[in-house]
Design an enzyme around this catalytic site. Structure first.
Site, PDB file in Angstrom:
ATOM      1  CB  CYS A 136      -0.985  -0.035   1.152  1.00 44.00           C
ATOM      2  SG  CYS A 136      -2.399   1.030   0.875  1.00 44.00           S
TER       3      CYS A 136
ATOM      4  NE  ARG B 231      -9.470   5.260   2.805  1.00 51.00           N
ATOM      5  CZ  ARG B 231      -8.188   5.661   2.766  1.00 51.00           C
ATOM      6  NH1 ARG B 231      -7.911   6.929   2.512  1.00 51.00           N
ATOM      7  NH2 ARG B 231      -7.206   4.819   2.935  1.00 51.00           N
TER       8      ARG B 231
ATOM      9  CG  HIS C 288      -3.668  -3.334   3.949  1.00 54.33           C
ATOM     10  ND1 HIS C 288      -2.466  -2.857   4.427  1.00 54.33           N
ATOM     11  CD2 HIS C 288      -4.199  -2.328   3.203  1.00 54.33           C
ATOM     12  CE1 HIS C 288      -2.294  -1.608   4.018  1.00 54.33           C
ATOM     13  NE2 HIS C 288      -3.318  -1.274   3.270  1.00 54.33           N
TER      14      HIS C 288
HETATM   15  N1  GLN Z   1      -2.486   6.817   2.634  1.00 55.47           N
HETATM   16  C1  GLN Z   1      -2.476   5.988   1.426  1.00 55.47           C
HETATM   17  C2  GLN Z   1      -3.850   5.992   0.717  1.00 55.47           C
HETATM   18  O1  GLN Z   1      -4.866   6.136   1.354  1.00 55.47           O
HETATM   19  C3  GLN Z   1      -2.119   4.567   1.758  1.00 55.47           C
HETATM   20  C4  GLN Z   1      -3.022   3.963   2.803  1.00 55.47           C
HETATM   21  C5  GLN Z   1      -2.520   2.610   3.264  1.00 55.47           C
HETATM   22  O2  GLN Z   1      -1.307   2.355   3.344  1.00 55.47           O
HETATM   23  N2  GLN Z   1      -3.506   1.740   3.609  1.00 55.47           N
HETATM   24  O3  GLN Z   1      -3.889   5.786  -0.501  1.00 55.47           O
END
Ligand code: GLN
Length: 263
Positions: free
Chosen positions: A91, A128, A193
């Site tokens: 990520c 998101r 993840h």
């Molecule tokens: N902050 C980054 C995003 O939201 C990565 C988030 C994360 O590592 N889960 O794209």
């Protein structure tokens, strides 16, 4: 002895990414392979030698500090990669290995450029990309399924670099082009993840095999009983199937791919 570096374990550890360290340790120990982890926090020196580097995910708010620190390590990390060690990133780790990350406030973070990709944070009002993901990955020993969980605002666009795999369900790098993750030789990165490795035994062994080989050992690992890991993966695939079936209208409908019948 295999030397592994965990970059920023207390800063970059979203959604249980530390579990990837446990998965690698467990599967090394099951083969009597000695694997020593070196935790390298912001500002700390890395060990003199390294066969594998792991970097987990992190919130936007820490990515500026991490990007600043990573820039001081660019020569070291480029040398680790050139020497054939493995780099595995999740990520935010993926995002910072790219050329640049444009944060939600419009600030631009220079990445390490080890992967030819760029990431643009979600614009205000943009969704998101969250949910269970199933990806088809082809590596040297054939095609595999990778299942996990994604939660990122950033949309990653690949340049001259291969995706790690193709999305069968979920959003992937950007919810548009069906790519997930990126890979360039022994630099392997994903948005997944979960942590991703405990439920994808083949990927854990792929990374471990590359690290063992770099440390001068036998790359062919003794097979293990993966029934528990496979059960965990099957549940993750079923969760993605349920989400894909429930996916209703809305701006991201097109991004959710239905699982092909074989999964
Ligand atoms: N902050 C980054 C995003 O939201 C990565 C988030 C994360 O590592 N889960 O794209």
């Amino acid at each position: 002895m295999i030397h592994a570096v965990h970059l920023f374990p207390t800063t970059m550890n979203t959604y249980g990414d530390r579990g990837n360290v446990a998965a690698l340790s467990r599967r090394a120990a099951a083969r009597d392979l000695e694997l020593e982890w070196h935790a390298v926090e912001l500002g700390n020196e890395p060990p003199p030698r390294c066969d594998l580097v792991f970097m987990g995910g992190g919130q936007d708010r820490v990515q500026h500090a991490v990007a600043d620190d990573l820039r001081t390590r660019r020569e070291w990390l480029a040398g680790v990669v050139a020497g054939g060690a493995v780099v595995f990133a999740v990520c935010a780790g993926l995002q910072l290995l790219g050329r640049r990350y444009v944060a939600a406030d419009g600030s631009e973070l220079a990445g390490l450029g080890l992967l030819d990709l760029e990431t643009l944070a979600a614009k205000p009002g943009e969704w998101r990309l969250i949910g269970n993901v199933v990806v088809e990955v082809a590596i040297s020993d054939g095609a595999h399924v990778m299942a996990g969980f994604e939660n990122h605002g950033g949309r990653t666009w690949l340049g001259d670099v291969e995706p790690l795999g193709r999305v069968l369900a979920g959003f992937g790098n950007n919810g548009e082009d069906g790519s997930e993750g990126a890979r360039n030789g022994n630099v392997i990165a994903t948005y997944l993840h979960g942590p991703v490795l405990p439920k994808n035994a083949w990927l854990t062994d792929h990374l471990l095999s590359l690290a063992v080989s770099h440390a001068g050992g036998e790359a062919r690992l003794t097979p293990l009983d993966d029934s528990f890991e496979d059960l965990a993966q099957a549940e993750a695939i079923a969760a993605a199937r349920r989400e894909a079936a429930r996916a209703t209208g809305g701006p991201l409908r097109r991004a959710r791919r239905r699982l092909s019948p074989r999964y």
